[in-house]
Design a protein around this motif. Structure first.
Motif, PDB file in Angstrom:
ATOM      1  N   THR A  89       0.836  -1.209   0.000  1.00 18.56           N
ATOM      2  CA  THR A  89       0.000   0.000   0.000  1.00 18.56           C
ATOM      3  C   THR A  89       0.865   1.251   0.000  1.00 18.56           C
ATOM      4  N   LEU A  90       1.873   1.225   0.823  1.00 20.71           N
ATOM      5  CA  LEU A  90       2.761   2.389   0.881  1.00 20.71           C
ATOM      6  C   LEU A  90       3.450   2.600  -0.475  1.00 20.71           C
ATOM      7  N   ASN A  91       3.838   1.504  -1.107  1.00 20.11           N
ATOM      8  CA  ASN A  91       4.439   1.613  -2.451  1.00 20.11           C
ATOM      9  C   ASN A  91       3.445   2.219  -3.426  1.00 20.11           C
ATOM     10  N   SER A  92       2.213   1.745  -3.341  1.00 21.09           N
ATOM     11  CA  SER A  92       1.154   2.228  -4.230  1.00 21.09           C
ATOM     12  C   SER A  92       0.904   3.722  -4.007  1.00 21.09           C
ATOM     13  N   VAL A  93       0.895   4.131  -2.733  1.00 22.10           N
ATOM     14  CA  VAL A  93       0.702   5.550  -2.411  1.00 22.10           C
ATOM     15  C   VAL A  93       1.839   6.382  -3.009  1.00 22.10           C
ATOM     16  N   GLY A  94       3.048   5.826  -2.896  1.00 15.85           N
ATOM     17  CA  GLY A  94       4.215   6.523  -3.463  1.00 15.85           C
ATOM     18  C   GLY A  94       4.051   6.735  -4.962  1.00 15.85           C
ATOM     19  N   ASP A  95       3.588   5.664  -5.639  1.00 20.19           N
ATOM     20  CA  ASP A  95       3.389   5.765  -7.098  1.00 20.19           C
ATOM     21  C   ASP A  95       2.324   6.805  -7.425  1.00 20.19           C
ATOM     22  N   LEU A  96       1.222   6.776  -6.663  1.00 24.84           N
ATOM     23  CA  LEU A  96       0.131   7.724  -6.912  1.00 24.84           C
ATOM     24  C   LEU A  96       0.595   9.166  -6.664  1.00 24.84           C
ATOM     25  N   LEU A  97       1.433   9.311  -5.645  1.00 22.01           N
ATOM     26  CA  LEU A  97       1.947  10.656  -5.365  1.00 22.01           C
ATOM     27  C   LEU A  97       2.784  11.172  -6.536  1.00 22.01           C
ATOM     28  N   LYS A  98       3.473  10.235  -7.178  1.00 21.81           N
ATOM     29  CA  LYS A  98       4.251  10.633  -8.359  1.00 21.81           C
ATOM     30  C   LYS A  98       3.317  11.163  -9.445  1.00 21.81           C
ATOM     31  N   ASN A 109      -0.536   8.570   9.807  1.00 19.05           N
ATOM     32  CA  ASN A 109       0.267   9.716   9.380  1.00 19.05           C
ATOM     33  C   ASN A 109       0.088   9.979   7.885  1.00 19.05           C
ATOM     34  N   VAL A 110       0.125   8.892   7.096  1.00 17.52           N
ATOM     35  CA  VAL A 110      -0.060   9.014   5.639  1.00 17.52           C
ATOM     36  C   VAL A 110      -1.440   9.593   5.351  1.00 17.52           C
ATOM     37  N   THR A 111      -2.431   9.035   6.023  1.00 19.28           N
ATOM     38  CA  THR A 111      -3.804   9.504   5.807  1.00 19.28           C
ATOM     39  C   THR A 111      -3.927  10.989   6.160  1.00 19.28           C
ATOM     40  N   GLY A 112      -3.309  11.360   7.253  1.00 19.20           N
ATOM     41  CA  GLY A 112      -3.354  12.763   7.683  1.00 19.20           C
ATOM     42  C   GLY A 112      -2.723  13.687   6.652  1.00 19.20           C
ATOM     43  N   VAL A 148      -2.196  13.101   3.484  1.00 20.32           N
ATOM     44  CA  VAL A 148      -3.020  13.119   2.264  1.00 20.32           C
ATOM     45  C   VAL A 148      -4.211  14.053   2.466  1.00 20.32           C
ATOM     46  N   GLY A 149      -4.786  14.022   3.645  1.00 18.73           N
ATOM     47  CA  GLY A 149      -5.911  14.921   3.966  1.00 18.73           C
ATOM     48  C   GLY A 149      -5.492  16.385   3.854  1.00 18.73           C
ATOM     49  N   GLU A 150      -4.286  16.664   4.330  1.00 18.17           N
ATOM     50  CA  GLU A 150      -3.755  18.031   4.277  1.00 18.17           C
ATOM     51  C   GLU A 150      -3.599  18.476   2.814  1.00 18.17           C
ATOM     52  N   ILE A 151      -3.032  17.574   2.009  1.00 21.63           N
ATOM     53  CA  ILE A 151      -2.850  17.890   0.572  1.00 21.63           C
ATOM     54  C   ILE A 151      -4.202  18.144  -0.079  1.00 21.63           C
ATOM     55  N   THR A 152      -5.153  17.245   0.278  1.00 23.88           N
ATOM     56  CA  THR A 152      -6.495  17.396  -0.294  1.00 23.88           C
ATOM     57  C   THR A 152      -7.075  18.776   0.053  1.00 23.88           C
ATOM     58  N   GLY A 153      -6.810  19.240   1.253  1.00 25.41           N
ATOM     59  CA  GLY A 153      -7.279  20.570   1.678  1.00 25.41           C
ATOM     60  C   GLY A 153      -6.704  21.662   0.778  1.00 25.41           C
ATOM     61  N   PHE A 154      -5.429  21.573   0.509  1.00 23.93           N
ATOM     62  CA  PHE A 154      -4.795  22.562  -0.371  1.00 23.93           C
ATOM     63  C   PHE A 154      -5.386  22.515  -1.780  1.00 23.93           C
ATOM     64  N   ILE A 176      -5.906  15.994  -9.857  1.00 21.05           N
ATOM     65  CA  ILE A 176      -5.203  15.798  -8.569  1.00 21.05           C
ATOM     66  C   ILE A 176      -6.173  15.225  -7.527  1.00 21.05           C
ATOM     67  N   THR A 177      -7.362  15.815  -7.473  1.00 17.47           N
ATOM     68  CA  THR A 177      -8.361  15.366  -6.494  1.00 17.47           C
ATOM     69  C   THR A 177      -8.694  13.884  -6.690  1.00 17.47           C
ATOM     70  N   LYS A 178      -8.813  13.540  -7.975  1.00 13.41           N
ATOM     71  CA  LYS A 178      -9.152  12.149  -8.281  1.00 13.41           C
ATOM     72  C   LYS A 178      -8.048  11.205  -7.764  1.00 13.41           C
ATOM     73  N   THR A 179      -6.781  11.613  -8.036  1.00 17.99           N
ATOM     74  CA  THR A 179      -5.653  10.787  -7.578  1.00 17.99           C
ATOM     75  C   THR A 179      -5.601  10.749  -6.048  1.00 17.99           C
ATOM     76  N   LEU A 180      -5.814  11.950  -5.480  1.00 22.68           N
ATOM     77  CA  LEU A 180      -5.780  12.011  -4.008  1.00 22.68           C
ATOM     78  C   LEU A 180      -6.899  11.168  -3.392  1.00 22.68           C
ATOM     79  N   ALA A 181      -8.031  11.205  -4.091  1.00 23.49           N
ATOM     80  CA  ALA A 181      -9.165  10.399  -3.604  1.00 23.49           C
ATOM     81  C   ALA A 181      -8.789   8.917  -3.607  1.00 23.49           C
ATOM     82  N   GLU A 182      -8.048   8.558  -4.675  1.00 29.08           N
ATOM     83  CA  GLU A 182      -7.614   7.155  -4.782  1.00 29.08           C
ATOM     84  C   GLU A 182      -6.656   6.805  -3.624  1.00 29.08           C
ATOM     85  N   ILE A 183      -5.692   7.757  -3.388  1.00 30.83           N
ATOM     86  CA  ILE A 183      -4.741   7.555  -2.271  1.00 30.83           C
ATOM     87  C   ILE A 183      -5.514   7.470  -0.955  1.00 30.83           C
TER      88      ILE A 183
END
Lengths: 121, 612
Positions: free
Chosen positions: B108-117, B384-387, B389-395, B448-455
């Protein structure tokens, strides 16, 4: 409370071994050093069984048996002779006097206990 | 009896001499024999008393050993072993689940990393849009100068756009910063989780293996102790046999006493004849002398044999007493040795097989604690990751809002430009451009929102899973750990009990051995009585040999032999007497006809028992 057995023998070491064997098997023991001592003690004490030597000073085993059979308190108790004597004439004399059994020394403790159990039920 | 005159004359002289020599020897022998008949009672009583003490000590020792066996192989240990096996099985299952969870977390962490890319491209798009907006803002300011007084409003619009683009830029930079932090954190945590897991796996494999091995050893020891229980029972039975032999042998003191008394009586019977001989006149003396010599020969031959037998019987009986006491001691010693070997407590450290299991259980409990910590750590990382990601989503939401504001400004600009006529045509084009840019910005943010939603979805799902697992596993781990601590406490208590009992066994064995050694080492009654009896035996044999040389056994004494037979009330004595008598051609003594005493089941109790 185990059954009370009297052992009458002028040999202290024989009394010691008889008492040890009986106590190990849960019986209570009262000792007498000769026939007269035994009769005195039996005059006021009810016992369940008497084990007596034949040759004792003052009063021998045959005299003791006769005395016990004539008494009121222990008249019907089983009496077994524990003696070195093995002559049939002596056994016959013992039986006539009222002995219930005859064990020739040296006896094994388990023999004594088997006889005691048999006679006391 | 008739004696030849020649023989009589020679023999009378020699016989008188011998009789004078024999009398003091017989008197002295009698003194020794009287002493032998009464001197051993006190010693036998002492042996009997000590034997009873030893018997009691051996009994107590067996009792302690049985208690020890009960601790080491009883139901309590069995149920502990059973429960420990269950915990090991649970641990194995738990470790499988933890492994799976750890692998999922890493994936999952790897997947999140890829999505962040993936978020990087649209973010750069937004950044480019900001740059364009800045250019457009400058262009608006320039074009506003061509439309006179109306240009003032466009300048204000341009300032607003600049401010908004600046805001977007700040937000994008914040997102990029968070993304970089998150990516670094994910990589770091991923490595950490993998490392910790690998260490735990290795430790778990070792600990579980060792614990399993310890339990197997514990079961093996338990089996040994069960067998030891049977051995102790066997030893107890054997001890009873030894005591039985001792009790039987102890009676030989009384038998010996009576046998010696019979010898004394027989020899005492000779002494009046010696006295009579001294007072008689010469012719009678010859006859009396010969008679007495024959009688002395018969009595001494017979009593020598009787005393020899009695002495030998007593000696054997005492040797049997000593031997059986020693056997009791050696068996109890062997039993204690077996116990110490089984418990492995022969060393001075006082540790036992239970300590080994306790040590493994402690490692297992520590491993469980470490596993619980790891689970909590993974759960923390996911939170921590979820938090973040939530912060990014806010921005991103902020950027969306700003984009919509810019669209509004662009719309206003177009309306105003239309009212300025041909002079404002260029401004209308610029407004159009701004509108398009803001549309693009919204498109980027959508992406971005769509990707973040996925993350968010992925991390939320894993986080929920980890949290739930962590909660369940923590409960289970805590339960197992608590139980292990409890089992450890019981094991420690058992260990203490075991050590206390072992110490007791050690002391009891040492005491018993010392008692037996002291007692058996001090028993010399048989040697002393034998030495005294041997001296008498030598005298009797000497007299008997001399008497037989002077006067062979004659028919006249047969009746005496028969009479003597009546003295012997013991079977063994009668056998010896009959053997000697038959050697001289004397038949068995006539005894009173046997009165039949019907024995009842005498074989049930032995040949020496009759019930009337």
């Amino acid at each position: 409370m185990g059954k009370l057995i009297m052992t009458a023998d002028d040999s202290a070491s024989v009394r010691q071994m008889v008492a040890f064997t009986l106590k190990q098997n849960g019986y209570e023991v009262i000792e007498a050093v000769d026939g007269q001592d035994a009769l005195t003690k039996l005059g006021s004490k009810k016992v369940d069984m008497l084990l007596t030597d034949l040759n004792m000073p003052k009063l021998d085993g045959i005299g003791l048996i006769k005395g016990v059979r004539a008494s009121a308190l222990n008249k019907f108790i089983p009496i077994v002779m524990l003696t070195t004597e093995s002559q049939d004439s002596k056994k016959s004399e013992g039986k006539s006097a009222g002995a219930t059994g005859w064990i020739v020394k040296p006896f094994k403790p388990e023999q004594l206990i088997a006889v005691v159990k048999k006679l006391l039920g | 009896m008739t004696i030849q005159p020649e023989f009589s004359l020679r023999a009378a002289s020699a016989g008188t001499d011998h009789l004078q020599v024999w009398r003091p020897i017989l008197t002295s022998s009698l003194e020794t024999l009287r002493m032998l008949a009464g001197a051993t009672e006190r010693e036998f009583l002492q042996i009997g008393a000590r034997m009873q003490e030893i018997h009691q000590q051996a009994f107590d020792l067996s009792g302690t050993a049985q208690q020890l066996v009960e601790v080491a192989s009883g139901e309590r240990l069995q149920s502990l072993i059973h429960r420990l096996r269950e915990i090991l099985s649970e641990m194995d299952k738990y470790l499988g689940q933890a492994q799976s969870l750890s692998e999922t977390s890493c994936a999952t962490l790897n997947s999140v990393g890829d999505l962040l890319k993936e978020v990087g491209t649209p973010l750069l798009g937004v950044k480019r849009m900001c740059k364009h907006l800045y250019i457009l803002e400058v262009s608006i300011k320039i074009e506003s100068t061509h439309i006179g007084e109306m240009g003032g409003e466009f300048i204000n619009l341009a300032i607003d756009i600049k401010k908004l683009s600046q805001l977007i830029k700040e937000k994008v930079n914040a997102i990029l910063e968070l993304r970089a932090l998150l990516t670094t954190s994910i990589n770091k945590n991923n490595f950490h989780i993998k490392t910790v897991k690998a260490q735990q796996d290795a430790k778990a494999e070792t600990t579980l293996g060792n614990t399993s091995e310890s339990l197997a050893e514990l079961e093996e020891v338990k089996g040994h102790f069960s067998r030891l229980g049977s051995l102790i029972s066997t030893i107890s039975i054997e001890n009873t046999g030894n005591i039985s032999t001792i009790v039987q042998s102890m009676q030989f003191h009384d038998i010996y006493r009576q046998q010696v008394e019979h010898v004394v009586e027989a020899i005492e019977g000779l002494l009046p004849a010696f006295a009579a001989l001294q007072t008689s006149d010469a012719p009678t003396e010859d006859n009396q002398c010969q008679t007495l010599i024959g009688m002395v020969g018969d009595v001494c031959e017979l009593q020598q044999a009787q005393l020899q037998f009695a002495s030998s019987e007593l000696y054997s009986a005492v040797v049997a007493i000593v031997r059986n006491l020693q056997l009791i001691g050696s068996k109890q010693k062997q039993m204690a040795k077996d116990i110490f070997e089984q418990t492995g407590t022969l060393d001075a450290s006082g540790t036992s097989f239970i300590d080994e299991v306790s040590s493994q259980m402690t490692s297992l409990a520590a491993l469980l604690g470490s596993c619980a910590d790891s689970n909590a750590e993974v759960a923390g990382i996911m939170r921590n990751v979820t938090g973040t990601v939530g912060e990014i989503t806010g921005f991103v939401t902020d950027i969306e809002g700003i984009g919509r504001d810019i669209m509004q400004i662009a719309l206003n600009a177009r309306i105003k430009a239309a009212s300025t006529g041909r002079e404002g045509a260029s401004l209308s084009v610029l407004a159009e451009e701004i509108g398009q840019l803001s549309n693009e910005a919204v498109d980027c943010t959508d992406l971005i929102t769509k990707t973040l939603a996925e993350i968010d979805s992925t991390t939320h799902q894993l986080s929920a899973e980890v949290n739930s697992s962590e909660e369940n596993l923590t409960v289970r781990l805590t339960g197992m750990k608590d139980e292990l601590v409890s089992i450890l406490s019981v094991l420690d208590k058992m260990g203490d009990e075991l050590l206390a009992l072992l110490s007791q066994v050690k002391n009891q064995v040492a005491f018993l051995s010392s008692e037996i050694e002291t007692l058996t080492g001090g028993i010399d009654v048989h040697e002393r009585t034998k030495a005294l009896a041997d001296a008498v035996l030598i005298s009797l044999k000497k007299i008997f040999s001399e008497a037989r040389q002077l006067h062979p056994a004659s028919e006249a004494f047969k009746e005496d032999l028969r009479l003597m037979a009546k003295r012997y009330t013991m079977e063994s004595e009668r056998r010896i007497h009959e053997s000697i008598a038959s050697r001289h051609g004397v038949g068995p003594a006539k005894v009173q006809a046997k009165t039949t005493v019907p024995p009842v089941n005498d074989t049930e109790f032995g040949d020496n028992v009759d019930l009337f």
